[in-house]
Design an enzyme around this catalytic site. Structure first.
Site, PDB file in Angstrom:
ATOM      1  N   ARG A  42     -55.649 -39.314  -0.478  1.00  0.00           N
ATOM      2  CA  ARG A  42     -55.602 -39.846   0.905  1.00  0.00           C
ATOM      3  C   ARG A  42     -56.372 -39.183   1.828  1.00  0.00           C
ATOM      4  NH1 ARG A  42     -49.195 -41.915   1.524  1.00  0.00           N
ATOM      5  NH2 ARG A  42     -49.634 -43.915   0.817  1.00  0.00           N
TER       6      ARG A  42
ATOM      7  N   GLY B 108     -48.838 -45.153  -4.564  1.00  0.00           N
ATOM      8  CA  GLY B 108     -49.140 -44.093  -4.903  1.00  0.00           C
ATOM      9  C   GLY B 108     -49.026 -43.724  -6.597  1.00  0.00           C
TER      10      GLY B 108
HETATM   11  C1  3PG Z   1     -46.314 -44.406   1.923  1.00  0.00           C
HETATM   12  O1  3PG Z   1     -46.675 -43.262   1.442  1.00  0.00           O
HETATM   13  O2  3PG Z   1     -45.749 -45.310   1.581  1.00  0.00           O
HETATM   14  C2  3PG Z   1     -46.974 -44.264   3.511  1.00  0.00           C
HETATM   15  O3  3PG Z   1     -47.218 -43.061   3.893  1.00  0.00           O
HETATM   16  C3  3PG Z   1     -45.637 -44.825   4.230  1.00  0.00           C
HETATM   17  O4  3PG Z   1     -44.639 -43.775   4.292  1.00  0.00           O
HETATM   18  P1  3PG Z   1     -42.798 -44.192   4.237  1.00  0.00           P
HETATM   19  O5  3PG Z   1     -42.646 -45.256   3.058  1.00  0.00           O
HETATM   20  O6  3PG Z   1     -42.339 -42.869   4.201  1.00  0.00           O
HETATM   21  O7  3PG Z   1     -42.772 -44.679   5.555  1.00  0.00           O
END
Ligand code: 3PG
Ligand code: MG
Length: 390
Positions: free
Chosen positions: A34, A348
């Site tokens: 990222r 992710g």
């Molecule tokens: C993520 O990693 O999903 C985004 O950065 C949003 O983060 P969050 O799910 O903690 O709101």
């Protein structure tokens, strides 16, 4: 959305919302994807002479400072990757942040401390948004991964700043993911990951818009259960089983192929590498858990994906951080890398798998958004995108 390229930036204080919500292990950033994806935006802004104030959230610190979620280690990785100094400020709003903002010179870059150290961020509190807006003259959002959150730094600040635009990463994400809204067909969606909740709307939309839906990971357990088959001690959110049933029925009604794993690799726990063995879909033992999709499933997925022209993938096929249960996810990553179709991966863990397999550059697009990419597919827009349009 206006592009950052259209804004005069020289000598102006730029609030750059980035998504530096990256994994940290032993005080170091363990996946810099990222950060790297945002570098072109930061470089372009600095080279245009902007005074760049980067702001991000990290984790879920519940509205107060918590050293565990400090962005300090991120500032170190960011400066290294950027190849310029990055000043780090202990707070993202208030006197300290204001002093730092005022002392910035043209082309300098600063990173503010975690936005979620203030409760006003997630509540989109107007006072907190005003405190952030007070730091800058220009607002740019490059945090595609957080654009599904209607938080102060995402929707509150752009309402208060008259000059606002999308950063280069935000533009790229919207352009690439928009291709999936009118995909070249056949269009396949592959969904995995542990949870089904939070993906409900996307599942409903994809059951209509995709030609083939392939399901793996913990998500598949809910469908197995919905078919009345045993899932043993597999991960299961009982409340989501009716949704799986609904999706099965919807696909049937729409004449869509919904492919479930025909076999699973099971074990007593994710750590039980020794006990790993493959069983058919109807044979998950009472004392075991499904931890990966099996070889038959991968062959079947390969066959189904062969004629496909567009593929969207979100979520791992198993607990890929614990070998040998990484095999399904890795094999799928290789399969998509070799495909001639438009291939887009988001989320992710699936992105981490693609990066670890060394095939990220063989995908059409690797999205920095997980929840954001799913919600964009379901809604065709996001709160953070709308805030830039208004
Ligand atoms: C993520 O990693 O999903 C985004 O950065 C949003 O983060 P969050 O799910 O903690 O709101
Ligand atoms: Mg998330």
């Amino acid at each position: 959305m206006k592009s950052m390229r259209e804004l005069p930036l020289a000598g102006r204080r730029l609030f750059l919302r980035v998504d530096f919500n990256v994994p940290i292990a032993e005080g170091r950033v363990s996946d810099t994807t990222r950060i790297r994806e945002t570098l072109p935006t930061v470089r372009a802004a600095a080279e245009a002479g902007a005074r760049v104030l980067c702001a991000s959230h990290l984790g879920k610190p519940k509205g107060k400072p918590d050293p565990k979620y400090s962005l300090a280690p991120v500032a170190v990785a960011f400066a290294q990757l950027l190849g310029r100094p990055v000043r780090f400020v202990d707070d993202c709003a208030g006197p300290e942040a204001e002093r730092a903002a005022r002392s910035l010179q043209d082309g300098e870059v600063l990173l503010l401390e975690n936005l979620r150290f203030h409760a006003g961020e997630e509540k989109n509190d107007p006072e907190f948004a005003a405190a952030l807006a007070a730091l800058c003259e220009v607002y740019v959002d490059d945090a595609f991964g957080a654009a599904h959150r209607a938080h102060a730094s995402v929707v509150g600040v752009p309402r208060l700043v008259s000059e606002k635009a999308a950063g280069l990463l935000m533009e790229k994400e919207v352009r690439e993911l928009s291709r999936l809204l009118e995909p070249e067909r056949p269009f396949a969606a592959i969904l995995g990951g542990a949870k089904i909740s939070g993906k409900i709307e996307t599942l409903r939309v994809l059951a209509r818009s995709a030609d083939v839906l392939l399901v793996g990971g913990g998500m598949a357990n809910h469908f197995v259960k919905a078919l009345g088959l045993p899932v043993g001690r597999s991960l299961l959110d009982a409340e989501s089983v009716p949704l799986a049933r609904e999706i099965l029925e919807l696909c049937k009604k729409e004449g869509k192929t919904l492919a479930l794993p025909s076999d699973f690799v099971v074990g007593k726990s994710p750590q039980d590498a020794e006990g790993a063995r493959t069983v058919g879909i109807s044979k998950i033992p009472d004392d075991a858990m499904a931890l990966d999709v099996g070889p038959k499933t991968l062959e079947q997925f390969e066959r189904l994906l062969d004629p496909v022209r567009t593929i969207f993938w979100n979520g791992p096929m198993g607990v890929f951080e614990h070998p040998p249960f990484d095999r399904g996810t890795r094999t799928l990553a290789m399969l998509l890398a070799d495909s001639d179709a438009v291939t887009v991966v988001g989320g992710g863990e699936s992105v981490a798998a693609v990066v670890q397999a060394g095939v990220a550059d063989r995908f059409t697009h690797v999205s920095t958004g997980g929840g954001a990419s799913l919600e964009f597919l379901a809604e065709g827009t996001l709160p953070g995108i709308e805030a830039l349009e208004g």
